[in-house]
Design a protein around this motif. Structure first.
Motif, PDB file in Angstrom:
ATOM      1  N   VAL A  10     -37.073  41.655  26.221  1.00 48.44           N
ATOM      2  CA  VAL A  10     -35.620  41.823  26.246  1.00 48.44           C
ATOM      3  C   VAL A  10     -35.201  43.055  27.045  1.00 48.44           C
ATOM      4  O   VAL A  10     -34.028  43.428  27.036  1.00 48.44           O
ATOM      5  N   TYR A  45     -35.827  45.119  14.423  1.00 44.25           N
ATOM      6  CA  TYR A  45     -34.555  44.431  14.669  1.00 44.25           C
ATOM      7  C   TYR A  45     -34.444  43.183  13.804  1.00 44.25           C
ATOM      8  O   TYR A  45     -35.338  42.343  13.783  1.00 44.25           O
ATOM      9  N   ARG A  47     -31.421  40.193  12.874  1.00 41.92           N
ATOM     10  CA  ARG A  47     -30.128  39.714  13.371  1.00 41.92           C
ATOM     11  C   ARG A  47     -29.377  38.967  12.272  1.00 41.92           C
ATOM     12  O   ARG A  47     -29.833  37.946  11.778  1.00 41.92           O
ATOM     13  N   ILE A  53     -24.096  41.302  24.278  1.00 46.35           N
ATOM     14  CA  ILE A  53     -24.907  42.441  24.704  1.00 46.35           C
ATOM     15  C   ILE A  53     -24.071  43.708  24.849  1.00 46.35           C
ATOM     16  O   ILE A  53     -24.551  44.816  24.578  1.00 46.35           O
ATOM     17  N   ILE A  56     -23.815  45.331  21.472  1.00 44.88           N
ATOM     18  CA  ILE A  56     -25.094  45.928  21.086  1.00 44.88           C
ATOM     19  C   ILE A  56     -25.301  47.255  21.799  1.00 44.88           C
ATOM     20  O   ILE A  56     -25.669  48.267  21.189  1.00 44.88           O
ATOM     21  N   GLN A  93     -29.799  38.702  22.000  1.00 45.36           N
ATOM     22  CA  GLN A  93     -30.779  39.702  21.569  1.00 45.36           C
ATOM     23  C   GLN A  93     -31.585  39.164  20.395  1.00 45.36           C
ATOM     24  O   GLN A  93     -31.052  38.448  19.536  1.00 45.36           O
ATOM     25  N   THR A  96     -38.787  40.414  19.090  1.00 48.95           N
ATOM     26  CA  THR A  96     -39.728  39.871  20.078  1.00 48.95           C
ATOM     27  C   THR A  96     -41.167  39.787  19.596  1.00 48.95           C
ATOM     28  O   THR A  96     -42.069  39.494  20.389  1.00 48.95           O
TER      29      THR A  96
END
Length: 223
Positions: A10, A45, A47, A53, A56, A93, A96
């Motif tokens: 990201v 992270y 969500r 974005i 963020i 976002q 990951t």
């Protein structure tokens, strides 16, 4: 010549920095191996809802939405200058870790850079959700890797352990941001211009003994 890259999917500068390196390598007559290493920019992270974005970035850096939008515009212009698409308005976002676990499996089958490119394009161009395992599965299969390997990557604990090992190595090297490149041990940090990579690559090659070269069909390989 070995190039090691710590990055996160990201991270737009990882996306652009890798392209700058690739452009620098175009005119380099040497055999090069590239290894992608995992680095989670925000491993914690979570969500609750999908945010734009700009929201963020504004919340993270304590800036206005207008300033955040301008920063995204600058990144878009950087990407376009090196032939990449970058669509901030459709970016999602996400955490990951799963993507990095898949990267570890792909590396074992010589597909690490291919998978990295597929995932970053999915994020920055196509607006796909990096947390969606169904999307990751589709992208995985398009690289030519099997469903069995995908399932194994998410089932076996060693893939997560390898992510942690990459990040521990980054910690020991005091790496706090990405992209971070090691070109035969020479460090380049950030999405540096193509010219910076060319300079480092050429100086690195000069350090090799000319007698170590083996040339065939226009490509010189370092023995």
């Amino acid at each position: 010549m070995k190039i090691v890259i710590w990055s996160d999917f990201v991270c737009p500068f990882c996306y652009i920095g890798k392209r700058n390196l690739e452009l620098a390598l175009l005119n380099l007559n040497a055999q090069v191996s590239v290894e992608m290493k995992s680095f989670e920019l925000d491993p914690f992270y979570r969500r609750d809802k999908i945010e734009h974005i700009n929201e963020i970035v504004a919340n993270k850096y304590g800036i206005s939405l207008e300033q955040a939008a301008q920063s995204q515009k600058q990144i878009e212009e950087m990407a376009h200058r090196v032939g990449l698409e970058y669509h901030a308005d459709t970016m999602i976002q996400g955490n990951t870790l799963t993507a990095h676990r898949l990267l570890q499996m792909a590396k074992k089958h010589q597909k690490g850079t291919v998978l990295f490119d597929a995932f970053t394009k999915a994020i920055f161009v196509d607006g796909y959700d990096i947390q969606d395992v169904h999307i990751l599965n589709q992208l995985w299969l398009k690289t030519g890797l099997s469903q069995g390997l995908y399932d194994e990557a998410l089932k076996e604990s060693w893939t997560e352990r390898c992510v942690q090992e990459d990040e521990y190595e980054a910690h020991m090297k005091s790496i706090r941001g990405v992209p971070y490149f090691e070109i035969d041990g020479v460090v380049v940090q950030g999405a540096q211009p193509v010219e910076v990579f060319e300079d480092v690559l050429n100086k690195t090659l000069q350090n090799y003994d000319a007698e170590a070269y083996q040339c065939k069909d226009g490509v010189c390989m370092i023995g």
